[in-house]
Write a protein that holds these residues in place. Sequence first.
Motif, mmCIF file in Angstrom:
data_model
loop_
_atom_site.group_PDB
_atom_site.id
_atom_site.type_symbol
_atom_site.label_atom_id
_atom_site.label_comp_id
_atom_site.label_asym_id
_atom_site.label_seq_id
_atom_site.Cartn_x
_atom_site.Cartn_y
_atom_site.Cartn_z
ATOM 1 N N ASP A 179 5.664 -2.460 -2.389
ATOM 2 C CA ASP A 179 4.418 -3.193 -2.577
ATOM 3 C C ASP A 179 4.575 -4.229 -3.683
ATOM 4 O OD1 ASP A 179 1.781 -3.779 -2.193
ATOM 5 O OD2 ASP A 179 0.999 -1.870 -2.901
ATOM 6 N N ASP A 180 3.742 -5.257 -3.637
ATOM 7 C CA ASP A 180 3.694 -6.264 -4.708
ATOM 8 C C ASP A 180 5.070 -6.830 -4.990
ATOM 9 O OD1 ASP A 180 1.092 -5.423 -4.808
ATOM 10 O OD2 ASP A 180 1.343 -4.203 -6.604
ATOM 11 N N PHE A 181 5.857 -6.990 -3.950
ATOM 12 C CA PHE A 181 7.250 -7.366 -4.166
ATOM 13 C C PHE A 181 7.349 -8.738 -4.826
ATOM 14 C CE2 PHE A 181 11.458 -8.967 -3.069
ATOM 15 C CZ PHE A 181 12.204 -7.957 -3.641
ATOM 16 N N ILE A 201 4.920 -8.956 0.411
ATOM 17 C CA ILE A 201 4.805 -10.122 -0.480
ATOM 18 C C ILE A 201 3.503 -10.032 -1.265
ATOM 19 C CG2 ILE A 201 4.680 -12.643 -0.610
ATOM 20 C CD1 ILE A 201 6.052 -12.787 2.089
ATOM 21 N N ASP A 202 3.594 -10.110 -2.574
ATOM 22 C CA ASP A 202 2.404 -9.965 -3.401
ATOM 23 C C ASP A 202 1.425 -11.114 -3.198
ATOM 24 O OD1 ASP A 202 1.045 -8.403 -5.495
ATOM 25 O OD2 ASP A 202 1.164 -10.300 -6.584
ATOM 26 N N ARG A 203 0.174 -10.744 -3.335
ATOM 27 C CA ARG A 203 -0.925 -11.697 -3.164
ATOM 28 C C ARG A 203 -0.792 -12.918 -4.074
ATOM 29 N NH1 ARG A 203 -5.461 -8.363 -4.369
ATOM 30 N NH2 ARG A 203 -5.856 -9.268 -6.398
ATOM 31 N N ALA A 235 2.718 -9.995 4.453
ATOM 32 C CA ALA A 235 2.094 -10.756 3.368
ATOM 33 C C ALA A 235 0.698 -10.211 3.125
ATOM 34 C CB ALA A 235 2.024 -12.233 3.742
ATOM 35 N N GLU A 236 0.378 -9.957 1.857
ATOM 36 C CA GLU A 236 -0.974 -9.493 1.528
ATOM 37 C C GLU A 236 -1.784 -10.636 0.943
ATOM 38 O OE1 GLU A 236 -0.647 -6.294 -1.372
ATOM 39 O OE2 GLU A 236 -0.420 -7.706 -3.009
ATOM 40 N N GLY A 237 -3.097 -10.502 1.010
ATOM 41 C CA GLY A 237 -3.963 -11.505 0.392
ATOM 42 C C GLY A 237 -4.062 -12.807 1.157
HETATM 43 CA CA CA Z 1 -1.028 -6.684 -5.320
#
Ligand code: CA
Length: 279
Positions: A179-181, A201-203, A235-237
Amino acid sequence: AKLRGKNNYQVFTPELARKQRTEARLALDLRDALEQQQLELFLQGQFDQAGQLTGAEALLRWHHPEHGLVPPDTFIPLAEESGLIVPIGRWLVEQAGQLLASWHSNPLSQSLQLAINISSRQFSDPSFVSDLLNCLQRYRFNPNLLHLELTESLLIDNASEVADIMMRLNSQGLTFSLDDFGTGYSSLAYLKRLPLQTLKIDRSFVRDLLNNPNDALIARSIVSLAHNLGLSVIAEGVEEQAQLQALTQMGCGCFQGYYFQRPMPVAEFAARYLQHNAR
Ligand code: CA
Ligand code: C2E
Ligand code: CA
Ligand code: CA
């Protein structure tokens, strides 16, 4: 005079001290939260390039009796400090097992993945592995569908121990994502030795993707790193269509974010996706 003194004290209390008091009180309240069923699982969908739902991430919510909704960014760190994250995590694993078991009987949901967040303290607890295996045994869902999201911070201190535990769980079919890479300090060489399936991929990189060439470069690099290592990437966010397009062009295969939906209660998620008349 005494009373005024007290008031004065309160008036001149620095912001920080007040914050600490609030946190101490919240930490106390958190002890009751599990027992009083104030914690709730929300789900946020994950989607492929075709916009098809592939799974969901479980995100915890705390309904505090006085303060209303307390965000996880506030209470998860408190739970980690106090060790309450262990019983909370155990409860979460149980909820995840129940959910996957209930999804199994519905053709619309039987291949959906469920991702849960695992904090370092929870991962290091001696009962973590047995709780998970026990949950698998009781609920009999496909273990490939339970995805554990770990953060890079977990790997800093006791990387080889962490790798051992991951191997054990992976051999039972459970899958992992980082997470949050990009926000931590992972040794890239180490990535290859862990039984990881996904980089997330972090936001922070997605947010400014379109305006900041550095963030775009980092996102692109994470996608190709993942692919070179044989991992999938999510991808997050993702909040805007233009971000989705840019990420798709980079080869990112999976997405999560407000563009698709905000996290929602489990029942709402089911009503939206898991009924035969669902759109
Ligand atoms: Ca995050
Ligand atoms: P995270 O694992 O990085 O989760 C993603 C966070 O981004 C979630 O915040 C989610 O609601 C939010 N988010 C998703 N899409 C978007 C978007 O498009 N735009 C913006 N601005 N935000 C978006 P949330 O739910 O407040 O959770 C915050 C953090 O709390 C999580 O970050 C995770 O580290 C932690 N957390 C949440 N649930 C759990 C849990 O069950 N266990 C543990 N250990 N940690 C948890
Ligand atoms: Ca996460
Ligand atoms: Ca994340």
